[in-house]
Design a protein around this motif. Sequence first.
Motif, PDB file in Angstrom:
ATOM      1  N   PRO A   1       0.827  -1.220   0.000  1.00 44.10           N
ATOM      2  CA  PRO A   1       0.000   0.000   0.000  1.00 44.10           C
ATOM      3  C   PRO A   1       0.860   1.269   0.000  1.00 44.10           C
ATOM      4  O   PRO A   1       2.058   1.218   0.291  1.00 44.10           O
ATOM      5  CB  PRO A   1      -0.790  -0.117   1.300  1.00 44.10           C
ATOM      6  CG  PRO A   1       0.045  -0.955   2.186  1.00 44.10           C
ATOM      7  CD  PRO A   1       0.775  -1.919   1.280  1.00 44.10           C
TER       8      PRO A   1
ATOM      9  N   GLY B   1      -7.255  -6.792   1.496  1.00 42.26           N
ATOM     10  CA  GLY B   1      -6.759  -5.550   0.885  1.00 42.26           C
ATOM     11  C   GLY B   1      -6.089  -4.647   1.896  1.00 42.26           C
ATOM     12  O   GLY B   1      -5.501  -5.118   2.865  1.00 42.26           O
ATOM     13  N   TRP B   2      -6.220  -3.342   1.689  1.00 45.00           N
ATOM     14  CA  TRP B   2      -5.591  -2.373   2.588  1.00 45.00           C
ATOM     15  C   TRP B   2      -6.391  -1.076   2.577  1.00 45.00           C
ATOM     16  O   TRP B   2      -7.202  -0.840   1.682  1.00 45.00           O
ATOM     17  CB  TRP B   2      -4.136  -2.092   2.202  1.00 45.00           C
ATOM     18  CG  TRP B   2      -3.945  -1.700   0.767  1.00 45.00           C
ATOM     19  CD1 TRP B   2      -3.588  -2.513  -0.263  1.00 45.00           C
ATOM     20  CD2 TRP B   2      -4.122  -0.398   0.193  1.00 45.00           C
ATOM     21  NE1 TRP B   2      -3.526  -1.801  -1.433  1.00 45.00           N
ATOM     22  CE2 TRP B   2      -3.849  -0.504  -1.184  1.00 45.00           C
ATOM     23  CE3 TRP B   2      -4.480   0.844   0.703  1.00 45.00           C
ATOM     24  CZ2 TRP B   2      -3.925   0.590  -2.056  1.00 45.00           C
ATOM     25  CZ3 TRP B   2      -4.552   1.928  -0.163  1.00 45.00           C
ATOM     26  CH2 TRP B   2      -4.276   1.796  -1.516  1.00 45.00           C
ATOM     27  N   SER B   3      -6.155  -0.245   3.603  1.00 43.03           N
ATOM     28  CA  SER B   3      -6.708   1.109   3.626  1.00 43.03           C
ATOM     29  C   SER B   3      -5.613   2.033   4.141  1.00 43.03           C
ATOM     30  O   SER B   3      -4.799   1.647   4.976  1.00 43.03           O
ATOM     31  CB  SER B   3      -7.953   1.196   4.504  1.00 43.03           C
ATOM     32  OG  SER B   3      -7.634   0.980   5.852  1.00 43.03           O
TER      33      SER B   3
ATOM     34  N   GLU C   1      -9.472   8.826   3.207  1.00 48.52           N
ATOM     35  CA  GLU C   1      -9.087   7.426   3.086  1.00 48.52           C
ATOM     36  C   GLU C   1      -9.097   6.959   1.637  1.00 48.52           C
ATOM     37  O   GLU C   1      -9.938   7.370   0.836  1.00 48.52           O
ATOM     38  CB  GLU C   1     -10.061   6.581   3.886  1.00 48.52           C
ATOM     39  CG  GLU C   1      -9.786   5.095   3.853  1.00 48.52           C
ATOM     40  CD  GLU C   1     -10.772   4.302   4.699  1.00 48.52           C
ATOM     41  OE1 GLU C   1     -11.945   4.714   4.804  1.00 48.52           O
ATOM     42  OE2 GLU C   1     -10.353   3.281   5.250  1.00 48.52           O
TER      43      GLU C   1
ATOM     44  N   ARG D   1      -8.621   3.049  -0.478  1.00 50.56           N
ATOM     45  CA  ARG D   1      -8.600   1.590  -0.264  1.00 50.56           C
ATOM     46  C   ARG D   1      -8.080   0.891  -1.510  1.00 50.56           C
ATOM     47  O   ARG D   1      -8.210   1.389  -2.614  1.00 50.56           O
ATOM     48  CB  ARG D   1      -9.998   1.070   0.034  1.00 50.56           C
ATOM     49  CG  ARG D   1     -10.543   1.527   1.358  1.00 50.56           C
ATOM     50  CD  ARG D   1     -11.958   1.003   1.561  1.00 50.56           C
ATOM     51  NE  ARG D   1     -12.471   1.430   2.831  1.00 50.56           N
ATOM     52  CZ  ARG D   1     -12.473   0.692   3.917  1.00 50.56           C
ATOM     53  NH1 ARG D   1     -12.004  -0.534   3.881  1.00 50.56           N
ATOM     54  NH2 ARG D   1     -12.946   1.160   5.052  1.00 50.56           N
TER      55      ARG D   1
END
Length: 75
Positions: free
Chosen positions: A43, A62-64, A72, A74
Amino acid sequence: MTELVEPVAPAEPAGAGRWCDRCGEPSAAGGHDACAAARALEPPRYCVHCRRRMKVQVVPTGWSAVCVEHGEIRG
């Protein structure tokens, strides 16, 4: 009577910014081939708009990444 109008910043294309989202250095400086390759697997760490270090959370799906100024994203 005069109204004050705040200037509007030009819209940037998606993924474009003044700063590299992996190393935090100016994106116009070039030499970010290694950053682009690494970003395929991890990320972003820095906000492309303000260079702030982002709060990143990686989960199995996944990721944030959160910038306190710009919100934010994502992946």
